[in-house]
Design a protein around this motif. Structure first.
Motif, PDB file in Angstrom:
ATOM      1  N   LEU A  86       0.830  -1.202   0.000  1.00 27.67           N
ATOM      2  CA  LEU A  86       0.000   0.000   0.000  1.00 27.67           C
ATOM      3  C   LEU A  86       0.868   1.257   0.000  1.00 27.67           C
ATOM      4  O   LEU A  86       0.547   2.245  -0.670  1.00 27.67           O
ATOM      5  CB  LEU A  86      -0.952  -0.007   1.198  1.00 27.67           C
ATOM      6  N   LYS A  87       1.974   1.207   0.720  1.00 28.62           N
ATOM      7  CA  LYS A  87       2.913   2.335   0.740  1.00 28.62           C
ATOM      8  C   LYS A  87       3.457   2.602  -0.660  1.00 28.62           C
ATOM      9  O   LYS A  87       3.555   3.762  -1.094  1.00 28.62           O
ATOM     10  CB  LYS A  87       4.054   2.034   1.708  1.00 28.62           C
ATOM     11  N   LEU A  88       3.795   1.554  -1.396  1.00 24.35           N
ATOM     12  CA  LEU A  88       4.309   1.722  -2.753  1.00 24.35           C
ATOM     13  C   LEU A  88       3.250   2.307  -3.686  1.00 24.35           C
ATOM     14  O   LEU A  88       3.558   3.140  -4.550  1.00 24.35           O
ATOM     15  CB  LEU A  88       4.849   0.401  -3.288  1.00 24.35           C
ATOM     16  N   LEU A  89       2.004   1.894  -3.523  1.00 22.91           N
ATOM     17  CA  LEU A  89       0.911   2.472  -4.321  1.00 22.91           C
ATOM     18  C   LEU A  89       0.723   3.954  -3.977  1.00 22.91           C
ATOM     19  O   LEU A  89       0.467   4.772  -4.864  1.00 22.91           O
ATOM     20  CB  LEU A  89      -0.388   1.695  -4.091  1.00 22.91           C
ATOM     21  N   ARG A  90       0.856   4.279  -2.691  1.00 25.96           N
ATOM     22  CA  ARG A  90       0.760   5.681  -2.260  1.00 25.96           C
ATOM     23  C   ARG A  90       1.903   6.503  -2.847  1.00 25.96           C
ATOM     24  O   ARG A  90       1.693   7.600  -3.362  1.00 25.96           O
ATOM     25  CB  ARG A  90       0.809   5.780  -0.731  1.00 25.96           C
ATOM     26  N   GLN A  91       3.121   5.973  -2.769  1.00 26.63           N
ATOM     27  CA  GLN A  91       4.280   6.687  -3.303  1.00 26.63           C
ATOM     28  C   GLN A  91       4.181   6.895  -4.809  1.00 26.63           C
ATOM     29  O   GLN A  91       4.690   7.889  -5.329  1.00 26.63           O
ATOM     30  CB  GLN A  91       5.570   5.936  -2.961  1.00 26.63           C
ATOM     31  N   ALA A  92       3.520   5.985  -5.497  1.00 32.28           N
ATOM     32  CA  ALA A  92       3.330   6.116  -6.947  1.00 32.28           C
ATOM     33  C   ALA A  92       2.221   7.107  -7.285  1.00 32.28           C
ATOM     34  O   ALA A  92       2.015   7.427  -8.457  1.00 32.28           O
ATOM     35  CB  ALA A  92       3.024   4.750  -7.557  1.00 32.28           C
ATOM     36  N   GLY A  93       1.504   7.583  -6.265  1.00 30.19           N
ATOM     37  CA  GLY A  93       0.448   8.566  -6.494  1.00 30.19           C
ATOM     38  C   GLY A  93      -0.866   7.981  -6.947  1.00 30.19           C
ATOM     39  O   GLY A  93      -1.719   8.688  -7.473  1.00 30.19           O
ATOM     40  N   LEU A  94      -1.054   6.674  -6.740  1.00 30.86           N
ATOM     41  CA  LEU A  94      -2.285   6.020  -7.183  1.00 30.86           C
ATOM     42  C   LEU A  94      -3.381   6.031  -6.129  1.00 30.86           C
ATOM     43  O   LEU A  94      -4.565   5.994  -6.469  1.00 30.86           O
ATOM     44  CB  LEU A  94      -1.985   4.574  -7.589  1.00 30.86           C
ATOM     45  N   ILE A  95      -2.989   6.049  -4.859  1.00 33.22           N
ATOM     46  CA  ILE A  95      -3.964   6.041  -3.775  1.00 33.22           C
ATOM     47  C   ILE A  95      -3.569   7.073  -2.723  1.00 33.22           C
ATOM     48  O   ILE A  95      -2.428   7.521  -2.680  1.00 33.22           O
ATOM     49  CB  ILE A  95      -4.106   4.644  -3.105  1.00 33.22           C
TER      50      ILE A  95
END
Length: 131
Positions: A86-95
């Motif tokens: 989830l952190k990686l998705l957040r860092q990618a700007g998706l969530i």
């Protein structure tokens, strides 16, 4: 403050989509270095099946957000591993996330997925688009 030259955006007719008018697509012209560097982490984040499933679960959730407590049981992974994805998705700007008490709630950032869709969409003038 820097001055930027903005391109003139004009509709090419009644059938022209907004994405075609404002965003260059991957299939219409080669990406420049900056565009590629900006998009690569997003595609990398989506390149993992767990993260792709997490994004799908968040995006399809009624109400637009989901508690991490509802995501974790869907996987045979530990809670810290799910949090890492989830952190990686957040860092990618998706969530985006919001802490409420002891739980964290996640929601999709539609502008990010809209941009990806626009980049991957074939231009309407592409002869291969009808195939």
């Amino acid at each position: 403050m820097s001055k930027q030259e903005l391109p003139v955006v004009a509709a090419d007719g009644p059938g022209a989509g907004a994405a075609e008018r404002c965003c260059p697509t991957l299939l219409a012209a080669p990406l420049d270095e900056d565009q590629a560097a900006e998009l690569a982490p997003v595609f990398k984040a989506l390149g993992d099946p767990v993260r792709l499933r997490l994004l799908s679960m968040i995006a399809s959730r009624a109400g637009g957000e989901v508690c991490v407590c509802d995501l974790t049981p869907a996987f045979a992974l530990s809670q810290p591993t799910i949090s890492h994805h989830l952190k990686l998705l957040r860092q990618a700007g998706l969530i985006a996330s919001e802490r409420r008490g002891t739980w964290v709630y996640y929601r999709l950032l539609p502008a990010a997925t809209d941009r990806l869709a626009a980049v991957l969409t074939r231009p309407a003038t592409d002869p291969a688009a009808t195939s």
